[in-house]
Structures are given as C-alpha cells and as structure tokens.
Design an enzyme around this catalytic site. Structure first.
Site, PDB file in Angstrom:
ATOM      1  N   GLU A   1       0.706  -1.202   0.118  1.00 12.21           N
ATOM      2  CA  GLU A   1      -0.257   0.079   0.160  1.00 12.21           C
ATOM      3  C   GLU A   1       0.800   1.160   0.042  1.00 12.21           C
ATOM      4  O   GLU A   1       1.895   1.160   0.635  1.00 12.21           O
ATOM      5  CB  GLU A   1      -0.878  -0.051   1.395  1.00 12.21           C
ATOM      6  CG  GLU A   1      -1.986   1.248   1.437  1.00 12.21           C
ATOM      7  CD  GLU A   1      -2.952   1.192   2.437  1.00 12.21           C
ATOM      8  OE1 GLU A   1      -4.002   1.451   2.448  1.00 12.21           O
ATOM      9  OE2 GLU A   1      -2.478   0.542   3.585  1.00 12.21           O
TER      10      GLU A   1
ATOM     11  N   LYS B   1     -10.354   0.711  -2.193  1.00 14.04           N
ATOM     12  CA  LYS B   1     -10.389   0.255  -0.701  1.00 14.04           C
ATOM     13  C   LYS B   1     -12.011   0.345  -0.213  1.00 14.04           C
ATOM     14  O   LYS B   1     -12.352   1.591  -0.237  1.00 14.04           O
ATOM     15  CB  LYS B   1      -9.389   1.016  -0.034  1.00 14.04           C
ATOM     16  CG  LYS B   1      -9.165   0.556   1.431  1.00 14.04           C
ATOM     17  CD  LYS B   1      -7.871   1.090   2.224  1.00 14.04           C
ATOM     18  CE  LYS B   1      -7.565   0.764   3.457  1.00 14.04           C
ATOM     19  NZ  LYS B   1      -6.255   1.585   3.811  1.00 14.04           N
TER      20      LYS B   1
ATOM     21  N   CYS C   1      -4.975  -3.601   3.053  1.00 11.40           N
ATOM     22  CA  CYS C   1      -4.563  -3.314   4.384  1.00 11.40           C
ATOM     23  C   CYS C   1      -5.851  -3.553   5.519  1.00 11.40           C
ATOM     24  O   CYS C   1      -6.051  -4.517   5.956  1.00 11.40           O
ATOM     25  CB  CYS C   1      -4.314  -1.726   4.538  1.00 11.40           C
ATOM     26  SG  CYS C   1      -3.267  -1.399   5.993  1.00 11.40           S
TER      27      CYS C   1
END
Length: 284
Positions: free
Chosen positions: A43, A123, A165
């Site tokens: 990321e 995301k 993440c």
C-alpha cells in the site's frame, strides 16, 4: 508441471515519488529474476501519506496518471503481472465534475505482463482509528473515499481476490471474494508497527485458513517520517495457514510457489465452503 512463483514486495516508502518508483523497480526486477510471474507491491508504494496522495493527483494533467503509466511500463518491460499496491484514483464522476480534488480513492490495480490494467479495486474499509504510537490519530476518510465493489480476477497463478490493508479485519469481504472463486488474496498494506506486532499474523493466517486461499501480504516495513512507522513482516501464507516465506523489516522480496493442485485437493478433503450455514444467522 512446475508450480508458478509469486512475490510480495516490502518497501519503506516516502513522499518522494521518484525515489519510491526507483526502489519499486529494483525490487520487482529482483522478484522477476527469481522466477515470479506475479508480484504484489505494498500500500502507498509510490507515495506515502493521504494528503500527499491528494495533492499529487490534483497536479496530474487531464487524462494522465504518471504512476499508472509507470506500472504499465514496468509490467511490460519485466514481463510480470503486478498488483500495483495502491495509488490515488479519481472516479469517472469526479473527473466529469471537474471540481477541486479534496478526496480520492485508494485503488489497487492489476497490470498484466503486456502492461494492460486488467482490474481495479477501491479500498472499502478506511482506517479511522487511534493507535498508541507516535502518530496517534489516523483518519483515512479525511483524504479518501470508500469503494463498494469486491473484485476477483483470473491470473496466471489462479483466481485472485483483491483487498487492501484495513480490509483484513473484515472477514465478510474475504468470504465474498472466496464465493466468487478466489484462490488467492492480494493484500497490499501499511500496517502500523503497533498493529503489525499485535494482529498481523493471526489475521493473515485466519483469512487464509477460513477461506482455504493463499494470502499474498505485502506490508510497508520501516520508519517513513518522524511519526509514521510500519511493521513489515510481509509474507505468503498457504491455504493451510503456513508461512511459506516471510520478511522482517526494511526493503525485502519474498518469493514462493503456488500449488493450485494441492489447494483444490485440500478443499475437496475439507469442503469448508460447502459446509457453511450462514443463512441460519441472517448471512448469505
């Protein structure tokens, strides 16, 4: 038939795009030389920090995205499938509005070995938490917008589900990816040092075990500035929950083989997905 090799790339990115891209290319080249056909960058690999990402994207000419162009060139030059960590991204609606850029999407994109962008995942879960470290307060929603569409794509190493993440803490996303045929999960991350030490290993192993999928977990791994420190320990986890390879801290490349035959045999012997009774609890 030889099992295909995959790689996770661990970096310590800064706010210098040129420095980060130079480091990323060197590490991707190493992965390719070691036989990887697909590699996952972490990321924020090209630009670390939400506000820096928004500011950078606001300077890009209409129709241009220098980091994506770099990813395309790197994939084609190396003959390597690349999961491009995350990059700042504007939706078509945002571009059409031509309004000042205040928030962007954090997008993980897949480039094939011919340099084509073949998938993009934005995301879903934003890291709005307080952590007992030098940075303290994290509010990704100040700079990023939430995505809402899960993405699974066919690759030379199997069917790949995309996550980023903080998504790791939401198992329902990974169940949805598995239901759509995922055999591997890519997980570009920038887990803090504190949360890496506390939760990284149990979470990446759990997502692998409960879904019987490989997890390609590429974390950032070091001190980025005065307050931001990430925890490293990037790894490739087998569907049984074993760490096939793992990094420690700093820049690193981990490479391991993907054995789809063994994966399918394990799913046949232990058909966990077919045994689910989520409907009894209001799930799907």
């Amino acid at each position: 038939m030889t099992s295909p090799q995959v790689a996770v790339i661990q970096m310590v990115s800064t706010e210098s795009v040129s420095d980060n891209l130079q480091a990323a290319y060197r590490l991707l080249s190493d992965a390719r030389q070691r036989g990887a056909v697909l590699a996952v960058l972490p990321e924020n690999f090209a630009l670390f920090g939400g506000k820096a990402a928004v500011s950078w994207l606001a300077t890009q000419p209409a129709g241009s995205h220098a980091i994506n162009e770099w990813l395309s060139d790197a994939a084609k030059t190396l003959g390597l499938w690349i999961v491009g960590g995350t990059v700042p991204w504007l939706s078509d609606e945002q571009r059409a509005a031509q309004a000042p850029v205040t928030r962007v999407y954090s997008a993980s994109q897949v480039f094939d070995a011919d340099g084509r962008c073949v998938a993009r995942y934005c995301k879903m879960h934003l890291f709005d938490v307080d952590v007992a470290d030098a940075h303290g307060r994290y509010r990704e929603s100040d700079d990023f917008l939430q995505g809402d569409v899960p993405v699974v794509i066919d690759t030379p190493v199997g069917r790949l589900g995309l996550a980023i993440c903080y998504d790791l803490r939401f198992p329902e996303l990974f169940r949805a990816l598995r239901a759509n045929g995922a055999e591997l999960f890519s997980l570009p991350s920038a887990f803090t040092r504190v949360t890496t030490e506390a939760h990284w290993w149990p979470l990446i192993r759990a997502r692998a075990i409960e879904n019987q999928c490989y997890v390609l977990a590429a974390n950032q791994g070091g001190q980025h500035n005065d307050t931001r420190e990430t925890g490293g320990q990037s790894a490739i986890i087998s569907p049984w929950g074993d760490a096939l390879v793992q990094c420690q801290s700093g820049e690193s490349v981990c490479v391991a083989a993907i054995d789809r035959t063994a994966l399918l045999e394990m799913r046949h012997r232990m058909p966990v997905h077919e045994h689910r009774r989520a409907h009894l609890f209001g799930g799907d």
